[in-house]
Design a protein around this motif. Structure first.
Motif, PDB file in Angstrom:
ATOM      1  N   PHE A  11       0.833  -1.198   0.000  1.00 52.19           N
ATOM      2  CA  PHE A  11       0.000   0.000   0.000  1.00 52.19           C
ATOM      3  C   PHE A  11       0.871   1.253   0.000  1.00 52.19           C
ATOM      4  O   PHE A  11       0.555   2.239  -0.671  1.00 52.19           O
ATOM      5  CB  PHE A  11      -0.921  -0.011   1.223  1.00 52.19           C
ATOM      6  CG  PHE A  11      -1.795   1.202   1.339  1.00 52.19           C
ATOM      7  CD1 PHE A  11      -2.971   1.290   0.607  1.00 52.19           C
ATOM      8  CD2 PHE A  11      -1.431   2.270   2.152  1.00 52.19           C
ATOM      9  CE1 PHE A  11      -3.780   2.415   0.699  1.00 52.19           C
ATOM     10  CE2 PHE A  11      -2.228   3.392   2.238  1.00 52.19           C
ATOM     11  CZ  PHE A  11      -3.412   3.478   1.517  1.00 52.19           C
ATOM     12  N   ARG A  12       1.963   1.244   0.748  1.00 54.87           N
ATOM     13  CA  ARG A  12       2.847   2.405   0.800  1.00 54.87           C
ATOM     14  C   ARG A  12       3.446   2.694  -0.565  1.00 54.87           C
ATOM     15  O   ARG A  12       3.510   3.847  -1.002  1.00 54.87           O
ATOM     16  CB  ARG A  12       3.952   2.148   1.835  1.00 54.87           C
ATOM     17  CG  ARG A  12       4.917   3.314   2.040  1.00 54.87           C
ATOM     18  CD  ARG A  12       6.088   2.885   2.910  1.00 54.87           C
ATOM     19  NE  ARG A  12       6.968   4.007   3.200  1.00 54.87           N
ATOM     20  CZ  ARG A  12       6.878   4.759   4.276  1.00 54.87           C
ATOM     21  NH1 ARG A  12       5.940   4.502   5.174  1.00 54.87           N
ATOM     22  NH2 ARG A  12       7.714   5.769   4.454  1.00 54.87           N
ATOM     23  N   GLN A  13       3.899   1.634  -1.259  1.00 58.72           N
ATOM     24  CA  GLN A  13       4.474   1.823  -2.582  1.00 58.72           C
ATOM     25  C   GLN A  13       3.437   2.342  -3.569  1.00 58.72           C
ATOM     26  O   GLN A  13       3.718   3.248  -4.381  1.00 58.72           O
ATOM     27  CB  GLN A  13       5.080   0.505  -3.075  1.00 58.72           C
ATOM     28  CG  GLN A  13       6.281   0.051  -2.257  1.00 58.72           C
ATOM     29  CD  GLN A  13       6.708  -1.359  -2.582  1.00 58.72           C
ATOM     30  OE1 GLN A  13       5.894  -2.174  -3.026  1.00 58.72           O
ATOM     31  NE2 GLN A  13       7.987  -1.654  -2.342  1.00 58.72           N
ATOM     32  N   LEU A  14       2.229   1.796  -3.492  1.00 62.34           N
ATOM     33  CA  LEU A  14       1.167   2.282  -4.387  1.00 62.34           C
ATOM     34  C   LEU A  14       0.822   3.729  -4.074  1.00 62.34           C
ATOM     35  O   LEU A  14       0.537   4.516  -4.994  1.00 62.34           O
ATOM     36  CB  LEU A  14      -0.073   1.398  -4.240  1.00 62.34           C
ATOM     37  CG  LEU A  14       0.052  -0.036  -4.800  1.00 62.34           C
ATOM     38  CD1 LEU A  14      -1.200  -0.830  -4.462  1.00 62.34           C
ATOM     39  CD2 LEU A  14       0.272  -0.008  -6.308  1.00 62.34           C
ATOM     40  N   ALA A  15       0.837   4.108  -2.800  1.00 57.47           N
ATOM     41  CA  ALA A  15       0.536   5.495  -2.444  1.00 57.47           C
ATOM     42  C   ALA A  15       1.578   6.439  -3.013  1.00 57.47           C
ATOM     43  O   ALA A  15       1.253   7.536  -3.511  1.00 57.47           O
ATOM     44  CB  ALA A  15       0.454   5.630  -0.921  1.00 57.47           C
ATOM     45  N   ILE A  16       2.860   6.046  -2.943  1.00 56.64           N
ATOM     46  CA  ILE A  16       3.916   6.895  -3.513  1.00 56.64           C
ATOM     47  C   ILE A  16       3.712   7.058  -5.013  1.00 56.64           C
ATOM     48  O   ILE A  16       3.805   8.168  -5.576  1.00 56.64           O
ATOM     49  CB  ILE A  16       5.300   6.293  -3.209  1.00 56.64           C
ATOM     50  CG1 ILE A  16       5.580   6.339  -1.706  1.00 56.64           C
ATOM     51  CG2 ILE A  16       6.404   7.021  -3.974  1.00 56.64           C
ATOM     52  CD1 ILE A  16       6.857   5.622  -1.309  1.00 56.64           C
TER      53      ILE A  16
ATOM     54  N   VAL B  35      12.424   5.026  -6.014  1.00 58.47           N
ATOM     55  CA  VAL B  35      12.167   5.375  -4.626  1.00 58.47           C
ATOM     56  C   VAL B  35      11.113   4.478  -4.014  1.00 58.47           C
ATOM     57  O   VAL B  35      11.185   4.074  -2.845  1.00 58.47           O
ATOM     58  CB  VAL B  35      11.772   6.866  -4.518  1.00 58.47           C
ATOM     59  CG1 VAL B  35      11.274   7.182  -3.114  1.00 58.47           C
ATOM     60  CG2 VAL B  35      12.934   7.755  -4.875  1.00 58.47           C
ATOM     61  N   ALA B  36      10.077   4.135  -4.810  1.00 61.73           N
ATOM     62  CA  ALA B  36       8.954   3.347  -4.278  1.00 61.73           C
ATOM     63  C   ALA B  36       9.351   1.898  -3.999  1.00 61.73           C
ATOM     64  O   ALA B  36       8.940   1.326  -2.982  1.00 61.73           O
ATOM     65  CB  ALA B  36       7.784   3.395  -5.239  1.00 61.73           C
TER      66      ALA B  36
ATOM     67  N   SER C 223      13.245   0.929   3.195  1.00 62.52           N
ATOM     68  CA  SER C 223      12.733   1.343   1.894  1.00 62.52           C
ATOM     69  C   SER C 223      13.404   2.658   1.513  1.00 62.52           C
ATOM     70  O   SER C 223      13.753   3.468   2.382  1.00 62.52           O
ATOM     71  CB  SER C 223      11.215   1.488   1.935  1.00 62.52           C
ATOM     72  OG  SER C 223      10.841   2.433   2.917  1.00 62.52           O
ATOM     73  N   LEU C 224      13.588   2.865   0.230  1.00 65.52           N
ATOM     74  CA  LEU C 224      14.412   3.986  -0.205  1.00 65.52           C
ATOM     75  C   LEU C 224      13.807   5.336   0.177  1.00 65.52           C
ATOM     76  O   LEU C 224      14.546   6.297   0.445  1.00 65.52           O
ATOM     77  CB  LEU C 224      14.615   3.921  -1.724  1.00 65.52           C
ATOM     78  CG  LEU C 224      15.773   4.748  -2.297  1.00 65.52           C
ATOM     79  CD1 LEU C 224      17.080   4.368  -1.624  1.00 65.52           C
ATOM     80  CD2 LEU C 224      15.880   4.557  -3.806  1.00 65.52           C
TER      81      LEU C 224
END
Length: 913
Positions: A28-33, A71-72, A80-81
């Motif tokens: 979810f965090r990666q998708l949000a970025i 970054v994601a 995480s980057l």
């Protein structure tokens, strides 16, 4: 399943708190970025497509998209980057130089300000605000207390003993309800202080050769400290109070509970007061800063009630300066506590810190093996360098843990179904995490496990940058040997440094969920080293160097006088170095003014005694007399004459080979009292200085008795009075066994006189030990080749009595033997061994290893160690303490103690030259 397997291994739960992959393998965090980046690109397109050429916008969008995707989905140093870059930004915006001195106060008017602006360091703040007299650490709204503990040598225990210790540690973990920190720091052994103390005391020793040996040993300790940089592990346990926990000294009570709970591990624990807590934090903050003279508890500054420090030139008493307060809250000044425990300057760089005179870098454990064994942290705990290991334990309440596991299982199941509907193969990491989450939930519901959020951090200290980089590489290799993954705390070394201080504050918060069994198997209390003197510790009165630990390179420093009794037993086969080791122990006790008496059947200690000004009683040599009727010098007790008469009864029985009949014993008693009266000696101590009667006087008294039994007894004593056995008794004593070292040489006694001569020597030693004037003096009695005494009834009874009664007389008994069967084959021998708090086992013969192993409860590894041991290598056992050691000596000590014929010949040739 997460339990103990048949091989003693424990499953490490998968990371059940790992973020769930929502779509396309992204969290979810990666998708949000990516979503935020897409909206930003769309807004930029709408605003710029009419102004900027489309190819330029497309090219910029491609480059920017690549950066955003990197970054994601990218990772660096276990993060995480995006989090890693955020830490970089915070580091860039933070000051590089920090100080614990006041740099923000207004400059006095009389000080001329420099024309150019000078960048001053920013104030350094610690998570802790203050430490009070009782040892409680104030941490914002909560408090913490500190417990110091010794290590447990787990490697030399049997598998059953290891499992019992791990289970006991697990029960303590289950009792935790608030965050707790365990810090294991490698502290330098303070051999320099011991060397200075010894060098100072050497000039007052009674003989020049002994003083020279003590001085040489002091130099040897200094060289050992400089060359080896010996370390020992210090364990600190910091327990915090709960958010709603109230009441004065609540943290102190938690520390007391911790001491009580860990007592079952056989380790020494104690709750620290404010002074000791301050010193412990200061030592952890900067291990290269020497402690102030005056003891562990002396901080660098005195804090007044107003909170203003002033320097002290002299050592500060323990009860002073244990309360520290922060000046004005929010005033921007460094806390007084930081000024007390932290060096004046701290320099922050992306990859390390410079703290005082040293450098430090923090490594974060980010990956764990799937299976672990007992003490799986041991490769890190035994790393031979300055390393602080901090284990932060945050127990999860059962309802909270159950709720988290339930939500996590739902997310894992959702990911599985999404992959199945899309026709994809399941992710193995998701499957493992889902299975472990289900197993943990079941165990949690049954009440057989508890969950913890655990953070594991390592701070490496070094003198220079290059040394620090090399040390960090070694620590990573040690961690990789057990499949533990560590990453540097890049950009966050200041937070990592405060996280590994014993303040129970985790500023990095890189956590992993573990159950009780996996966490208990870590057993951070394990170490192969025995406690040794730390800088600032009060000097030990009886501690001496036994040798070096071949397993860790540490120092084996042992104080037999601090144990529950002062006795020791040394068992070894012939040629294993037992006499050499015992001579070293004798010498190092002589340095500390311990009086030593030795029963020496083979003249192995005569050379040592002659060299250091000792007294040698060569029984059996021509002209050497020993009168058994002599009364103890200086003994004014009213029953001294009675006790001397009782001993003479025992001596006559040994001479005759049996107890005389009752009539003869009665005649003997009359004769003993009569010869003392004839010599003018009575129960009055004022008469005890008169010349004592001789054995021939007793025989004459028996001949003059009208009783036939007396005449018969006199006839039986004729060989000892006028015959072949009379040389030892036919005159007054030629020497008194006085001095700092007395060696009773029995080599020249004929076999027929060996039992009688040994009894006389033992009696003289016991009189010395039991003398009222000597009760305040430490005395060591060494009995070499004790198997010879164990075959004799009176000798065995003496060893038994000495082992029982020595402690009350401030004395210790050392029993040495190479014939294990004669010691362990009798009840008296077993009693002597059982009453020895210090037990030293050197190389053993294969034929005797089973008997020794059964008697001392040796593990298979310990038996192999003793079978393959080199000369001078052995095992020290005392209660829960077990460690191997190599005996080492200075050149002077080696020359005094060696028994190798080739070396003795070289020494004799050197003397002749």
């Amino acid at each position: 399943m997460t339990d103990h397997t048949d091989t003693g291994r424990t499953r490490m739960p998968a990371d059940v708190d790992a973020p769930d992959k929502v779509a396309y393998g992204l969290t979810f965090r990666q998708l949000a970025i990516l979503a935020v980046a897409a909206l930003a690109f769309y807004g930029a397109w709408r605003g710029l497509h009419t102004v900027v050429p489309v190819p330029v916008l497309v090219g910029a969008a491609v480059v920017a998209s690549g950066l955003v995707v990197g970054v994601a989905v990218g990772r660096r140093d276990g993060l995480s980057l995006d989090v890693w870059l955020l830490a970089a930004v915070r580091h860039w915006r933070s000051p590089r130089a920090l100080s614990t001195t006041d740099t923000l106060s207004k400059t006095p008017d009389w000080v001329q300000a420099p024309k150019r602006a000078v960048m001053l360091p920013a104030p350094l703040k610690l998570p802790a605000d203050a430490i009070d007299d009782s040892g409680e650490i104030r941490l914002g709204g909560t408090r913490a207390a500190m417990v110091a503990a010794t290590n447990v040598n787990l490697a030399l225990r049997t598998p059953d003993e290891q499992a019992a210790l791990v289970d006991t540690f697990g029960r303590w973990l289950n009792s935790l309800s608030t965050p707790t920190q365990i810090v294991v720091s490698a502290q330098p052994v303070d051999l320099h202080s011991a060397a200075r103390t010894l060098a100072t005391a050497a000039h007052a020793l009674t003989h020049p050769a002994l003083a020279d040996a003590a001085t040489d040993h002091a130099r040897f300790l200094d060289d050992l400290a400089t060359g080896r940089d010996p370390l020992r592990r210090q364990v600190l346990i910091v327990t915090r109070t709960g958010a709603g926990e109230r009441g004065e000294h609540a943290a102190r009570r938690r520390a007391t509970d911790t001491v009580r709970a860990l007592s079952g591990l056989g380790m020494s624990t104690r709750a620290l007061d404010g002074a000791a807590v301050t010193a412990a934090i200061a030592a952890a903050a900067d291990p290269y800063r020497p402690p102030r003279p005056g003891g562990l508890a002396a901080p660098d500054t005195v804090i007044t009630g107003a909170g203003h420090p002033h320097r002290q030139e002299e050592a500060i008493p323990m009860k002073v300066c244990t309360r520290f307060r922060t000046p004005t809250p929010g005033g921007g000044q460094p806390s007084t506590l930081a000024a007390t425990v932290v060096p004046a300057s701290v320099e922050v760089t992306p990859r390390m810190l410079r703290v005082g005179d040293g450098y430090a870098a923090t490594l974060v454990v980010t990956g764990y093996p799937a299976e672990v064994g007992p003490a799986w942290l041991e490769p890190l705990l035994s790393w031979p360098g300055r390393l602080d290991l901090a284990l932060h334990i945050d127990p999860l309440p059962t309802p909270v843990a159950a709720s988290r596991l339930r939500n996590q299982r739902a997310r894992f199941e959702s990911s599985r179904r999404a992959d199945a509907e899309a026709g994809k193969l399941t992710d193995p990491s998701v499957d493992a995490a889902a299975d472990d989450a289900a197993d943990l939930a079941q165990r949690l519901a049954r009440g057989v496990a508890k969950l913890f959020r655990v953070g594991l951090y390592l701070t490496v200290h070094a003198r220079s940058e290059d040394e620090l980089l090399h040390a960090c590489a070694q620590v990573k290799a040690a961690a990789a040997s057990t499949l533990i993954e560590v990453q540097p705390a890049t950009w966050r070394h200041l937070a990592g440094w405060t996280t590994t201080l014993p303040l129970a504050t985790d500023s990095l918060r890189v956590r992993r969920t573990m159950d009780t069994q996996a966490l208990a198997a870590a057993f951070p209390l394990a170490s192969a080293d025995l406690p040794a003197p730390l800088p600032g510790d009060p000097p030990a009165e009886g501690g001496i160097l036994y040798g070096v630990n071949p397993d860790s390179g540490g120092i084996v420093w042992w104080d037999r006088w601090a144990q529950e009794n002062h006795n020791s037993v040394v068992l070894a086969r012939s040629g294993a170095g037992k006499s050499y080791f015992v001579k070293l122990e004798i010498l190092r006790n002589l340095y500390q003014r311990v009086r030593v008496a030795v029963i020496d059947p083979e003249d192995e200690y005569v050379r040592l005694a002659d060299a250091v000004g000792g007294t040698v009683m060569r029984l059996g040599m021509a002209g050497v007399k020993l009168n058994p009727f002599d009364l103890p010098a200086g003994d004014t007790r009213p029953d001294v004459l009675t006790r001397r008469g009782l001993f003479l009864h025992t001596l006559i029985a040994v001479m005759l080979g049996q107890q005389p009949p009752p009539a003869e014993r009665a005649a003997l008693d009359r004769a003993i009292l009569g010869v003392y009266r004839a010599a003018g000696i009575t129960a009055d101590p004022a008469t005890h200085h008169r010349p004592a009667p001789l054995l021939r006087d007793l025989a004459d008294r028996l001949h003059a008795d009208d009783d036939l039994a007396a005449v018969q007894l006199a006839a039986r004593l004729a060989p000892w009075v006028h015959g072949s056995f009379s040389d030892l008794f036919d005159g007054p004593s030629t020497a008194r066994p006085d001095g700092h070292l007395v060696v009773w040489s029995l080599r020249h006694l004929p076999d027929e006189l060996r039992a009688v001569g040994t009894l006389l020597a033992l009696d003289a030693i016991w009189r010395q030990v039991d003398a009222p004037s000597e009760l305040a003096t430490r005395q060591l009695v060494v009995v070499d080749e004790a198997w010879l005494l164990m075959r004799d009834g009176e000798g065995a009874r003496f060893l038994f009595r000495m082992s029982k009664a020595a402690r009350k007389r401030h004395a210790g008994l050392t029993v040495i033997t190479q014939d294990v069967a004669d010691i362990l084959g009798t009840d008296l021998g077993h009693a002597v061994v059982a009453n020895a708090a210090t037990q030293v086992l050197l190389k053993q013969a294969p034929q005797a290893i089973d008997a020794v192993g059964d008697a001392f409860g040796l593990t298979a590894g310990e038996r192999r160690l003793l079978l393959a041991a080199r000369v001078g290598t052995g095992l020290l056992i005392s209660g829960a303490n077990r460690t191997s050691f190599d005996a080492i000596a200075s050149n002077t000590e080696h020359q005094l103690c060696t028994t190798r014929p080739s070396e003795l010949a070289d020494l004799d040739e050197g003397d002749d030259l």
